[in-house]
Structures are given as structure tokens and as C-alpha cells.
Motif scaffolding. Structure first.
Motif, PDB file in Angstrom:
ATOM      1  N   LEU A   1      35.886  35.500  24.509  1.00  0.00           N
ATOM      2  CA  LEU A   1      34.410  35.327  24.719  1.00  0.00           C
ATOM      3  C   LEU A   1      33.875  36.838  24.984  1.00  0.00           C
ATOM      4  N   SER A   2      34.852  37.447  25.267  1.00  0.00           N
ATOM      5  CA  SER A   2      33.954  38.434  26.385  1.00  0.00           C
ATOM      6  C   SER A   2      33.312  38.600  27.194  1.00  0.00           C
ATOM      7  N   LEU A   3      33.728  36.849  27.689  1.00  0.00           N
ATOM      8  CA  LEU A   3      33.172  36.414  29.438  1.00  0.00           C
ATOM      9  C   LEU A   3      33.908  37.222  30.584  1.00  0.00           C
TER      10      LEU A   3
ATOM     11  N   MET B   1      41.683  21.522  43.364  1.00  0.00           N
ATOM     12  CA  MET B   1      40.799  21.406  41.667  1.00  0.00           C
ATOM     13  C   MET B   1      40.786  23.291  41.884  1.00  0.00           C
ATOM     14  N   VAL B   2      40.606  23.318  40.174  1.00  0.00           N
ATOM     15  CA  VAL B   2      40.217  24.554  40.060  1.00  0.00           C
ATOM     16  C   VAL B   2      39.096  25.221  40.404  1.00  0.00           C
ATOM     17  N   GLU B   3      38.788  26.363  41.008  1.00  0.00           N
ATOM     18  CA  GLU B   3      37.181  27.192  41.010  1.00  0.00           C
ATOM     19  C   GLU B   3      36.725  28.459  39.909  1.00  0.00           C
ATOM     20  N   LEU B   4      35.762  28.422  39.625  1.00  0.00           N
ATOM     21  CA  LEU B   4      35.663  29.247  38.536  1.00  0.00           C
ATOM     22  C   LEU B   4      34.298  30.016  38.591  1.00  0.00           C
ATOM     23  N   GLU B   5      33.990  31.179  38.268  1.00  0.00           N
ATOM     24  CA  GLU B   5      32.338  31.534  38.171  1.00  0.00           C
ATOM     25  C   GLU B   5      32.864  32.639  36.301  1.00  0.00           C
ATOM     26  N   VAL B   6      31.720  32.770  35.866  1.00  0.00           N
ATOM     27  CA  VAL B   6      32.049  32.695  34.327  1.00  0.00           C
ATOM     28  C   VAL B   6      31.051  34.018  34.323  1.00  0.00           C
ATOM     29  N   GLN B   7      30.610  34.820  33.278  1.00  0.00           N
ATOM     30  CA  GLN B   7      29.618  35.803  33.364  1.00  0.00           C
ATOM     31  C   GLN B   7      29.392  36.212  31.330  1.00  0.00           C
ATOM     32  N   GLY B   8      28.390  35.983  31.341  1.00  0.00           N
ATOM     33  CA  GLY B   8      27.818  36.445  29.421  1.00  0.00           C
ATOM     34  C   GLY B   8      27.113  36.033  29.087  1.00  0.00           C
ATOM     35  N   ASN B   9      26.543  36.102  27.412  1.00  0.00           N
ATOM     36  CA  ASN B   9      25.547  35.667  27.339  1.00  0.00           C
ATOM     37  C   ASN B   9      25.965  34.097  26.930  1.00  0.00           C
ATOM     38  N   GLU B  10      24.944  34.081  27.074  1.00  0.00           N
ATOM     39  CA  GLU B  10      24.170  32.089  27.176  1.00  0.00           C
ATOM     40  C   GLU B  10      25.197  31.490  25.617  1.00  0.00           C
ATOM     41  N   ASP B  11      25.431  31.741  24.987  1.00  0.00           N
ATOM     42  CA  ASP B  11      25.330  31.210  23.832  1.00  0.00           C
ATOM     43  C   ASP B  11      27.151  30.635  24.322  1.00  0.00           C
ATOM     44  N   SER B  12      28.090  32.054  24.392  1.00  0.00           N
ATOM     45  CA  SER B  12      29.364  32.430  24.798  1.00  0.00           C
ATOM     46  C   SER B  12      29.678  31.484  25.718  1.00  0.00           C
ATOM     47  N   VAL B  13      28.691  31.829  26.404  1.00  0.00           N
ATOM     48  CA  VAL B  13      29.447  30.821  28.057  1.00  0.00           C
ATOM     49  C   VAL B  13      29.370  29.237  27.983  1.00  0.00           C
ATOM     50  N   ASN B  14      28.101  29.156  27.170  1.00  0.00           N
ATOM     51  CA  ASN B  14      27.813  27.708  26.366  1.00  0.00           C
ATOM     52  C   ASN B  14      29.842  26.998  25.722  1.00  0.00           C
ATOM     53  N   LYS B  15      29.634  27.933  24.468  1.00  0.00           N
ATOM     54  CA  LYS B  15      30.784  27.342  24.126  1.00  0.00           C
ATOM     55  C   LYS B  15      32.146  27.710  25.564  1.00  0.00           C
TER      56      LYS B  15
ATOM     57  N   MET C   1      21.716  36.853  29.783  1.00  0.00           N
ATOM     58  CA  MET C   1      22.990  37.447  30.557  1.00  0.00           C
ATOM     59  C   MET C   1      22.299  35.761  31.261  1.00  0.00           C
ATOM     60  N   ILE C   2      23.938  35.011  31.470  1.00  0.00           N
ATOM     61  CA  ILE C   2      23.769  34.132  32.837  1.00  0.00           C
ATOM     62  C   ILE C   2      25.308  33.943  33.717  1.00  0.00           C
ATOM     63  N   ARG C   3      25.055  33.701  34.444  1.00  0.00           N
ATOM     64  CA  ARG C   3      26.814  33.360  35.627  1.00  0.00           C
ATOM     65  C   ARG C   3      26.604  31.870  35.791  1.00  0.00           C
ATOM     66  N   TYR C   4      27.844  31.281  36.042  1.00  0.00           N
ATOM     67  CA  TYR C   4      27.652  29.828  36.510  1.00  0.00           C
ATOM     68  C   TYR C   4      28.881  29.809  37.122  1.00  0.00           C
ATOM     69  N   HIS C   5      28.789  29.067  38.495  1.00  0.00           N
ATOM     70  CA  HIS C   5      30.255  28.075  39.449  1.00  0.00           C
ATOM     71  C   HIS C   5      30.146  27.659  39.224  1.00  0.00           C
ATOM     72  N   ILE C   6      31.787  26.796  39.060  1.00  0.00           N
ATOM     73  CA  ILE C   6      32.255  25.348  38.049  1.00  0.00           C
ATOM     74  C   ILE C   6      33.644  25.735  39.275  1.00  0.00           C
ATOM     75  N   ILE C   7      33.061  23.879  39.361  1.00  0.00           N
ATOM     76  CA  ILE C   7      34.491  23.317  39.864  1.00  0.00           C
ATOM     77  C   ILE C   7      35.488  22.270  38.900  1.00  0.00           C
ATOM     78  N   LEU C   8      36.440  22.188  38.825  1.00  0.00           N
ATOM     79  CA  LEU C   8      36.876  21.674  37.640  1.00  0.00           C
ATOM     80  C   LEU C   8      38.175  20.415  38.922  1.00  0.00           C
ATOM     81  N   ASP C   9      37.530  19.387  38.280  1.00  0.00           N
ATOM     82  CA  ASP C   9      38.555  18.424  38.918  1.00  0.00           C
ATOM     83  C   ASP C   9      39.292  17.450  37.811  1.00  0.00           C
TER      84      ASP C   9
END
Length: 90
Positions: free
Chosen positions: A28-30, A41-55, A1-9
Motif C-alpha cells: 500500500l506504499s505505507l 504483543m506487537v507494536e507498530l507505527e504506520v504512515q501514509g494517505n488516510e484511505d491506505s492506512v485505514n485499509k 497524510m496520517i500516522r498511527y501508533h498501534i498495539i496488537l494483542d
């Protein structure tokens, strides 16, 4: 499992970006959340298994015919164990 904070511009507000992020995360069940920022901008946090998060990251940074991501930043975060869904917040 992994979690990222992402900012989109780019062209990410007023074009369905939050819905696009939420629908792709759900498919992707995230878990996590997405929201607009006052600076356009748009801000998000996403969490799940590493392959799904990367996809997921690959999909949302490509955008679609309405959404154009010009730049983004990613920061690793601590996992939230009791999170059950992906939500749009305001």
C-alpha cells in the motif's frame, strides 16, 4: 497524510505477524515500522494517505489463518517527513 501508533494483542508472535504487517504496508506504499514487545504483543507505527492506512488497519486486524488479533489500540502520532520505507525493528 496520517500516522498511527498501534498495539496488537492476541496470537501475534511466532506466527509471521511482523512479516504480514510489513508486506501489507509495502503493498500500500505505507511507511513506518513493526516490532515484537516483551509482553507478547506487537507494536507498530504506520504512515501514509488516510484511505491506505485505514485499509491497512482493517487488513492487519483481521489477521490471517495464523495470526489472530483479539484486541488493538490506536493512537494518532505526528508525521515523520523523512521516512521512506516500512521496516521490521528489533
Amino acid at each position: 497524510m496520517i500516522r498511527y501508533h498501534i498495539i496488537l494483542d492476541g496470537r501475534v508472535q511466532g506466527v509471521g505477524c511482523r512479516f504480514f504487517c510489513q508486506m501489507n504496508a509495502s503493498s500500500l506504499s505505507l511507511t513506518g515500522w513493526v516490532r515484537n514487545l516483551d509482553n507478547g504483543m506487537v507494536e507498530l507505527e504506520v504512515q501514509g494517505n488516510e484511505d491506505s492506512v485505514n485499509k491497512y488497519i482493517s487488513t492487519i486486524t483481521k489477521g490471517n489463518r495464523f495470526i489472530r488479533v483479539d484486541d488493538y489500540s490506536i493512537k494518532k502520532k505526528d508525521l515523520i517527513s523523512n521516512e521512506r520505507s516500512f521496516k521490521t525493528t528489533y
